[in-house]
Write a protein that holds these residues in place. Structure first.
Motif, short mmCIF file in Angstrom:
data_model
loop_
_atom_site.label_atom_id
_atom_site.label_comp_id
_atom_site.label_asym_id
_atom_site.label_seq_id
_atom_site.Cartn_x
_atom_site.Cartn_y
_atom_site.Cartn_z
N PRO A 38 -6.40 0.02 37.10
CA PRO A 38 -6.11 -0.22 35.69
C PRO A 38 -4.95 -1.18 35.50
O PRO A 38 -4.03 -1.25 36.32
CB PRO A 38 -5.75 1.18 35.17
CG PRO A 38 -5.22 1.89 36.37
CD PRO A 38 -6.04 1.38 37.53
N ALA A 39 -5.02 -1.93 34.42
CA ALA A 39 -3.93 -2.84 34.09
C ALA A 39 -2.71 -2.02 33.71
O ALA A 39 -2.82 -0.89 33.23
CB ALA A 39 -4.35 -3.74 32.93
N ALA A 40 -1.54 -2.58 33.94
CA ALA A 40 -0.30 -1.88 33.62
C ALA A 40 -0.26 -1.56 32.13
O ALA A 40 -0.63 -2.37 31.28
CB ALA A 40 0.89 -2.75 34.00
N LYS A 41 0.19 -0.35 31.81
CA LYS A 41 0.31 0.07 30.41
C LYS A 41 1.77 0.01 30.00
O LYS A 41 2.66 0.45 30.71
CB LYS A 41 -0.22 1.49 30.23
CG LYS A 41 -1.72 1.64 30.48
CD LYS A 41 -2.52 0.94 29.39
CE LYS A 41 -2.37 1.64 28.05
NZ LYS A 41 -3.18 0.98 26.99
N GLY A 42 1.99 -0.53 28.83
CA GLY A 42 3.36 -0.62 28.32
C GLY A 42 3.86 0.73 27.81
O GLY A 42 3.07 1.62 27.47
N LYS A 43 5.15 0.88 27.76
CA LYS A 43 5.76 2.10 27.24
C LYS A 43 5.65 2.14 25.71
O LYS A 43 5.65 1.12 25.05
CB LYS A 43 7.24 2.19 27.65
CG LYS A 43 7.47 2.35 29.15
CD LYS A 43 8.95 2.45 29.44
CE LYS A 43 9.23 2.75 30.91
NZ LYS A 43 8.76 1.66 31.79
N THR A 44 5.58 3.33 25.17
CA THR A 44 5.51 3.50 23.72
C THR A 44 6.91 3.42 23.11
O THR A 44 7.92 3.41 23.82
CB THR A 44 4.90 4.86 23.38
OG1 THR A 44 5.78 5.90 23.86
CG2 THR A 44 3.53 5.04 24.01
N ALA A 100 3.56 -3.17 23.20
CA ALA A 100 3.01 -1.82 23.10
C ALA A 100 4.02 -0.87 22.48
O ALA A 100 3.67 0.12 21.84
CB ALA A 100 2.60 -1.32 24.48
N GLY A 101 5.29 -1.17 22.66
CA GLY A 101 6.35 -0.33 22.12
C GLY A 101 7.64 -1.11 22.04
O GLY A 101 7.85 -2.07 22.79
N THR A 102 8.52 -0.69 21.11
CA THR A 102 9.80 -1.37 20.93
C THR A 102 10.89 -0.35 20.59
O THR A 102 10.63 0.64 19.91
CB THR A 102 9.73 -2.40 19.78
OG1 THR A 102 8.65 -3.31 20.02
CG2 THR A 102 11.02 -3.21 19.66
N ALA A 103 12.10 -0.60 21.05
CA ALA A 103 13.26 0.23 20.70
C ALA A 103 14.44 -0.70 20.49
O ALA A 103 14.54 -1.75 21.13
CB ALA A 103 13.57 1.24 21.79
N ARG A 104 15.33 -0.31 19.57
CA ARG A 104 16.45 -1.18 19.22
C ARG A 104 17.72 -0.36 19.05
O ARG A 104 17.68 0.77 18.57
CB ARG A 104 16.18 -1.92 17.91
CG ARG A 104 14.86 -2.67 17.84
CD ARG A 104 14.53 -3.06 16.41
NE ARG A 104 13.30 -3.82 16.29
CZ ARG A 104 12.09 -3.27 16.17
NH1 ARG A 104 11.97 -1.94 16.17
NH2 ARG A 104 11.03 -4.03 16.06
N THR A 105 18.85 -0.96 19.40
CA THR A 105 20.14 -0.34 19.13
C THR A 105 21.18 -1.44 19.04
O THR A 105 20.90 -2.61 19.29
CB THR A 105 20.51 0.69 20.22
OG1 THR A 105 21.55 1.54 19.73
CG2 THR A 105 20.96 0.02 21.51
N TYR A 143 5.07 -4.05 27.35
CA TYR A 143 3.79 -4.71 27.15
C TYR A 143 2.71 -4.19 28.10
O TYR A 143 3.01 -3.75 29.22
CB TYR A 143 3.93 -6.22 27.38
CG TYR A 143 4.91 -6.90 26.48
CD1 TYR A 143 4.49 -7.62 25.36
CD2 TYR A 143 6.29 -6.86 26.75
CE1 TYR A 143 5.40 -8.26 24.53
CE2 TYR A 143 7.20 -7.49 25.93
CZ TYR A 143 6.75 -8.19 24.81
OH TYR A 143 7.66 -8.81 23.99
N ASP A 144 1.48 -4.29 27.65
CA ASP A 144 0.33 -4.00 28.51
C ASP A 144 0.04 -5.22 29.39
O ASP A 144 0.36 -6.36 29.02
CB ASP A 144 -0.92 -3.71 27.67
CG ASP A 144 -0.81 -2.44 26.85
OD1 ASP A 144 -0.04 -1.54 27.24
OD2 ASP A 144 -1.49 -2.34 25.80
N GLY A 145 -0.56 -4.98 30.54
CA GLY A 145 -0.99 -6.07 31.40
C GLY A 145 0.13 -7.01 31.79
O GLY A 145 1.20 -6.60 32.23
N LYS A 146 -0.11 -8.31 31.59
CA LYS A 146 0.86 -9.34 31.94
C LYS A 146 1.72 -9.76 30.75
O LYS A 146 2.37 -10.81 30.78
CB LYS A 146 0.13 -10.57 32.50
CG LYS A 146 -0.63 -10.32 33.79
CD LYS A 146 0.31 -10.05 34.96
CE LYS A 146 -0.44 -9.91 36.26
NZ LYS A 146 0.47 -9.68 37.40
#
Length: 246
Positions: A38-44, A100-105, A143-146
């Protein structure tokens, strides 16, 4: 220069599939396993929230979570030069491309006043030190995949093609970036880059330090500014964040 920059300034003041023919059966299991990987899955968003720097990671900084309004403002950030949009997004606490996901501080360096501000002169010095403190926007995008490699490549390309500057519009405000130059080299993660971004906003000259680090399928961006006009590269923040990414 942007809504996120204004917020940081205020904070500083406050302190495939397998072979369908089935040939070479002896090798089929290995070939199938390889092609079916499976392609790499990005973090939520939630997973990134667990690895973004917190107050405990940066005792010499004041750390405060970014607001929903800042995230929304970053999503509207645009440039008059499409090739430069990755840089605009990186400085606006927004992901480059589809994440796929984003976090900010946000992290602001605490002034080193050397003692209690118990006299008028000491209090004034503490205020001036706070105004000159580095304020850093930290954004994690996974991010997913590349996708992470592609986002990093876009930022690297933009640093070259946009060296002479570009226009920025965000949340109804406009500014002009006048120069993008290589910053102090950074060694971190799987690949990293650094820029010094100079801008003119309503006649005010602003110099921002932008650092980008890719670790596996996550891209971390650090955009540091100072109300004094000249920011320092946020090494302590970068080191603490990269350590948490593993």
């Amino acid at each position: 220069m942007t809504a996120s920059a204004v917020s940081l300034a205020l904070l500083a003041t406050a302190c495939g599939s397998s072979d369908s023919k089935g040939e070479a059966k002896a090798d089929a299991p290995a070939a199938a396993a390889s092609s079916a990987a499976p392609a790499a899955k990005g973090k939520t968003d939630a997973e990134l929230a667990g690895v973004i720097v917190k107050q405990a990671d940066l005792p010499d900084h004041l750390v405060k979570e970014a607001t929903a309004a800042e995230a929304a403002a970053g999503a509207t950030a645009t440039s008059d030069k499409p090739d430069c949009l990755p840089l605009v997004k990186a400085q606006s606490m927004a992901p480059v491309g589809k994440a796929a996901g984003t976090a900010r501080t946000k992290a602001v360096a605490k002034p080193k006043d050397g003692g209690a501000a118990d006299t008028p002169d000491a209090k004034m010095k503490a205020i001036m030190d706070a105004l000159g403190a580095n304020a850093t926007a930290v954004t994690l995008s996974s991010y997913d995949g590349k996708g992470a490699e592609e986002a990093f490549a876009a930022l690297k390309s933009a640093g070259t093609s946009c060296a002479a500057g570009y226009g920025v519009t965000q949340d109804g405000e406009s500014a002009k970036v006048t120069k993008v130059a290589p910053g102090t080299p950074v060694t971190a993660g799987d690949e990293a880059l650094a820029y010094t971004v100079e801008a003119d906003s309503d006649g005010a000259k602003i110099s921002t330090q932008l650092v980008v680090v890719r670790k596996a399928n996550t891209v971390a961006t650090f955009s540091a500014l100072s109300l004094s006009g000249t920011a320092e590269q946020p090494k302590a923040v970068v080191d603490a964040q990269v350590k948490k990414l593993g």
